[in-house]
Write a protein that holds these residues in place. Structure first.
Motif, mmCIF file in Angstrom:
data_model
loop_
_atom_site.group_PDB
_atom_site.id
_atom_site.type_symbol
_atom_site.label_atom_id
_atom_site.label_comp_id
_atom_site.label_asym_id
_atom_site.label_seq_id
_atom_site.Cartn_x
_atom_site.Cartn_y
_atom_site.Cartn_z
ATOM 1 N N GLU A 113 -9.505 -68.970 -16.776
ATOM 2 C CA GLU A 113 -9.655 -70.246 -17.470
ATOM 3 C C GLU A 113 -8.724 -71.393 -16.875
ATOM 4 O OE1 GLU A 113 -10.799 -71.541 -21.898
ATOM 5 O OE2 GLU A 113 -9.168 -70.056 -21.787
ATOM 6 N N PRO A 114 -7.320 -70.914 -17.021
ATOM 7 C CA PRO A 114 -6.296 -71.835 -16.452
ATOM 8 C C PRO A 114 -6.474 -72.267 -15.123
ATOM 9 C CG PRO A 114 -5.385 -69.730 -16.711
ATOM 10 C CD PRO A 114 -6.605 -69.474 -17.346
ATOM 11 N N LEU A 115 -7.035 -71.305 -14.419
ATOM 12 C CA LEU A 115 -7.155 -71.415 -13.113
ATOM 13 C C LEU A 115 -8.172 -72.683 -12.867
ATOM 14 C CD1 LEU A 115 -6.878 -68.013 -11.684
ATOM 15 C CD2 LEU A 115 -5.368 -69.599 -11.082
ATOM 16 N N LEU A 116 -9.179 -72.581 -13.320
ATOM 17 C CA LEU A 116 -10.400 -73.374 -13.240
ATOM 18 C C LEU A 116 -10.298 -74.790 -13.789
ATOM 19 C CD1 LEU A 116 -13.366 -71.059 -14.249
ATOM 20 C CD2 LEU A 116 -12.777 -71.561 -11.805
ATOM 21 N N ALA A 117 -9.229 -74.713 -14.822
ATOM 22 C CA ALA A 117 -8.740 -75.972 -15.556
ATOM 23 C C ALA A 117 -7.915 -76.805 -14.416
ATOM 24 C CB ALA A 117 -8.057 -75.747 -16.634
ATOM 25 N N GLN A 118 -7.499 -76.362 -13.485
ATOM 26 C CA GLN A 118 -6.451 -76.810 -12.556
ATOM 27 C C GLN A 118 -7.470 -76.869 -11.224
ATOM 28 O OE1 GLN A 118 -3.502 -78.025 -12.456
ATOM 29 N NE2 GLN A 118 -2.982 -77.503 -14.505
ATOM 30 N N ASP A 119 -9.038 -77.098 -11.250
ATOM 31 C CA ASP A 119 -9.740 -77.317 -10.168
ATOM 32 C C ASP A 119 -9.854 -76.167 -9.077
ATOM 33 O OD1 ASP A 119 -10.500 -79.752 -11.598
ATOM 34 O OD2 ASP A 119 -8.909 -80.594 -10.618
ATOM 35 N N THR A 120 -9.203 -75.117 -9.405
ATOM 36 C CA THR A 120 -9.398 -73.862 -8.417
ATOM 37 C C THR A 120 -10.993 -73.601 -8.580
ATOM 38 O OG1 THR A 120 -7.075 -72.986 -9.177
ATOM 39 C CG2 THR A 120 -8.707 -71.517 -8.048
ATOM 40 N N THR A 121 -11.483 -73.113 -7.054
ATOM 41 C CA THR A 121 -12.441 -72.477 -6.996
ATOM 42 C C THR A 121 -12.983 -71.397 -7.733
ATOM 43 O OG1 THR A 121 -12.521 -71.585 -4.984
ATOM 44 C CG2 THR A 121 -13.037 -74.059 -4.916
ATOM 45 N N SER A 122 -14.256 -71.057 -7.916
ATOM 46 C CA SER A 122 -14.492 -69.604 -8.695
ATOM 47 C C SER A 122 -14.323 -68.518 -7.769
ATOM 48 C CB SER A 122 -16.116 -69.636 -9.025
ATOM 49 O OG SER A 122 -16.406 -70.691 -10.025
ATOM 50 N N ALA A 123 -14.520 -68.667 -6.567
ATOM 51 C CA ALA A 123 -14.383 -67.580 -5.720
ATOM 52 C C ALA A 123 -12.823 -67.446 -5.524
ATOM 53 C CB ALA A 123 -14.821 -67.971 -4.029
ATOM 54 N N ASP A 124 -11.831 -68.489 -5.527
ATOM 55 C CA ASP A 124 -10.353 -68.299 -5.511
ATOM 56 C C ASP A 124 -10.085 -67.793 -6.795
ATOM 57 O OD1 ASP A 124 -10.115 -68.917 -2.794
ATOM 58 O OD2 ASP A 124 -9.699 -71.165 -3.351
ATOM 59 N N ALA A 125 -10.512 -68.137 -8.101
ATOM 60 C CA ALA A 125 -10.023 -67.710 -9.190
ATOM 61 C C ALA A 125 -10.539 -66.182 -9.320
ATOM 62 C CB ALA A 125 -10.767 -68.483 -10.416
ATOM 63 N N ARG A 126 -11.383 -65.891 -8.885
ATOM 64 C CA ARG A 126 -12.099 -64.271 -8.948
ATOM 65 C C ARG A 126 -10.759 -63.395 -8.272
ATOM 66 N NH1 ARG A 126 -17.135 -66.032 -8.342
ATOM 67 N NH2 ARG A 126 -17.213 -65.754 -6.064
ATOM 68 N N ALA A 159 -1.435 -61.217 -21.379
ATOM 69 C CA ALA A 159 -1.255 -62.313 -21.952
ATOM 70 C C ALA A 159 -0.210 -62.637 -20.650
ATOM 71 C CB ALA A 159 -0.265 -62.186 -23.088
ATOM 72 N N ILE A 160 0.880 -61.882 -20.015
ATOM 73 C CA ILE A 160 1.724 -62.090 -18.995
ATOM 74 C C ILE A 160 0.976 -62.435 -17.650
ATOM 75 C CG2 ILE A 160 3.424 -61.053 -17.600
ATOM 76 C CD1 ILE A 160 4.123 -59.219 -20.027
ATOM 77 N N ALA A 161 -0.185 -61.718 -17.396
ATOM 78 C CA ALA A 161 -0.769 -62.204 -16.328
ATOM 79 C C ALA A 161 -1.576 -63.626 -16.362
ATOM 80 C CB ALA A 161 -2.161 -61.375 -16.077
ATOM 81 N N ARG A 162 -2.019 -63.978 -17.790
ATOM 82 C CA ARG A 162 -2.552 -65.329 -17.732
ATOM 83 C C ARG A 162 -1.219 -66.334 -17.762
ATOM 84 N NH1 ARG A 162 -4.976 -66.928 -23.565
ATOM 85 N NH2 ARG A 162 -2.705 -66.703 -24.023
ATOM 86 N N ALA A 163 -0.119 -66.175 -18.089
ATOM 87 C CA ALA A 163 1.090 -67.030 -17.881
ATOM 88 C C ALA A 163 1.497 -67.153 -16.290
ATOM 89 C CB ALA A 163 2.289 -66.507 -18.778
ATOM 90 N N LEU A 164 1.223 -66.166 -15.564
ATOM 91 C CA LEU A 164 1.536 -65.933 -14.229
ATOM 92 C C LEU A 164 0.565 -66.751 -13.310
ATOM 93 C CD1 LEU A 164 2.843 -62.554 -13.860
ATOM 94 C CD2 LEU A 164 4.129 -64.442 -13.707
ATOM 95 N N ALA A 165 -0.726 -66.944 -13.943
ATOM 96 C CA ALA A 165 -1.796 -67.361 -13.314
ATOM 97 C C ALA A 165 -1.453 -68.667 -12.258
ATOM 98 C CB ALA A 165 -2.925 -67.629 -14.045
ATOM 99 N N LEU A 166 -1.086 -69.578 -12.814
ATOM 100 C CA LEU A 166 -0.589 -71.050 -12.027
ATOM 101 C C LEU A 166 0.725 -70.697 -11.318
ATOM 102 C CD1 LEU A 166 -2.044 -73.197 -14.889
ATOM 103 C CD2 LEU A 166 -3.368 -72.307 -12.810
ATOM 104 N N LYS A 167 1.323 -69.767 -11.247
ATOM 105 C CA LYS A 167 2.495 -69.619 -10.433
ATOM 106 C C LYS A 167 3.776 -70.485 -11.027
ATOM 107 C CE LYS A 167 0.517 -68.039 -6.237
ATOM 108 N NZ LYS A 167 0.292 -68.160 -4.592
ATOM 109 N N PRO A 168 3.800 -70.405 -12.336
ATOM 110 C CA PRO A 168 4.960 -71.300 -13.149
ATOM 111 C C PRO A 168 6.222 -70.897 -12.567
ATOM 112 C CG PRO A 168 4.384 -69.412 -14.532
ATOM 113 C CD PRO A 168 3.489 -69.211 -13.350
ATOM 114 N N LYS A 169 7.261 -72.198 -12.636
ATOM 115 C CA LYS A 169 8.556 -72.024 -12.574
ATOM 116 C C LYS A 169 9.425 -71.467 -13.743
ATOM 117 C CE LYS A 169 7.889 -75.564 -8.901
ATOM 118 N NZ LYS A 169 8.476 -77.103 -8.572
ATOM 119 N N LEU A 170 8.900 -71.770 -14.857
ATOM 120 C CA LEU A 170 9.512 -71.376 -16.276
ATOM 121 C C LEU A 170 8.323 -71.144 -17.314
ATOM 122 C CD1 LEU A 170 11.844 -71.570 -18.265
ATOM 123 C CD2 LEU A 170 10.916 -73.890 -18.711
#
Length: 280
Positions: A113-126, A159-170
């Motif tokens: 979900e957060p990946l697609l919200a940032q316009d990541t393609t479905s294939a890349d999201a998977r 939940a940790i994986a979801r937080a890491l999905a967008l490669k955050p800095k904080l």
């Protein structure tokens, strides 16, 4: 160490209603910094203002004074569409891993979900979902399962994986292990440390437990009634606390040694008799 986050003289007062129009300040001139790749532990008992500070950094609470800078950019009052790009760099892990995950969605969809919200393609999201599950130590078949099929510790890994999905800095970690048993707490904390070593992510680790925060933090800031009363290295704050409130928090933490625990109860009693009635 370059400062990633700077909080300067932050103040926050929630608006009141009716007879409570003039509510007291929740944050009273809080100032702190977090460096890149650093963990700052923010400690205090319930009502101290530590979660409110985390919410202010996330844009979920509006400060009434002071400034928040992220990578040199003033984000104090950034909201709406202007806030969306920040979501890529600032993420959160909440206390309750079940209520923070949509029970009607499979894990793959939750992570995508957060990946697609940032316009990541479905294939890349998977592909990213598979990498995230591996990173937090969950099997690949977890992607097709629902949150209810996991233990509390496993849900917090999601939940940790979801937080890491967008490669955050904080990542703001708001009591991320307090709902877990002691063994699972240790596993999750060690996972967060390992992830930090691999990715260089910084944490604002909010908790009431000095023993947990000592294990994960580089520095610790102690909050009491909306103010920071002590800040220092994790070792110095947890072994030689200078402020009476920090000393009281340390004495309130249980230990496995019965004789040591009795001694702590005596010291707490003496502190209460001296007027230091901070920690419950």
């Amino acid at each position: 160490m370059t400062d990633l986050l700077t909080v300067d003289d932050l103040r926050l007062r929630y608006p009141g209603r009716g007879l409570r129009a003039a509510r007291p300040e929740v944050l009273r001139g809080v100032s702190l910094t977090i460096g890149r790749g650093e963990t700052l532990g923010l400690v205090g008992e319930s009502g101290s203002g530590k979660t409110t500070l985390g919410r202010a950094v996330l844009g979920l609470a509006t400060p009434t004074g002071g400034r928040i800078h992220f990578e040199g950019q003033d984000i104090t009052h950034v909201t709406g569409r202007r806030r969306r790009p920040l979501a890529k760099d600032i993420q959160v892990i909440f206390q309750d891993p079940y209520s923070s995950l949509n029970p009607a969605m499979q894990i793959a969809d939750i992570l995508a979900e957060p990946l697609l919200a940032q316009d990541t393609t479905s294939a890349d999201a998977r592909r990213t979902v598979g990498r995230l599950l591996d990173q937090v130590g969950l099997p690949s078949d977890a992607a097709q399962r629902y949150p209810r099929e996991f233990s509390g510790g496993q849900r917090q890994r999601v939940a940790i994986a979801r937080a890491l999905a967008l490669k955050p800095k904080l990542i703001v970690c708001d009591e991320p292990v307090s709902a877990l048993d002691l063994t699972t707490q240790a596993r999750v904390v060690n996972l967060l440390i390992e992830i930090q070593r691999e990715t260089g992510v910084a944490y604002l680790f909010i908790t009431h437990d000095l023993h947990v925060v000592r294990h994960i933090s580089h520095r610790i800031a102690v909050m009491f009634h909306g103010e920071l009363v002590e800040t220092g290295t994790a070792a110095s704050v947890t072994t030689d606390p200078q402020h009476a409130y920090t000393q009281s928090l340390l004495l309130a933490a249980p230990i496995a040694d019965p004789d040591g625990q009795r001694e702590r109860r005596l010291l707490r009693k003496q502190a209460r008799e001296a007027g230091h009635t901070f920690a419950r």
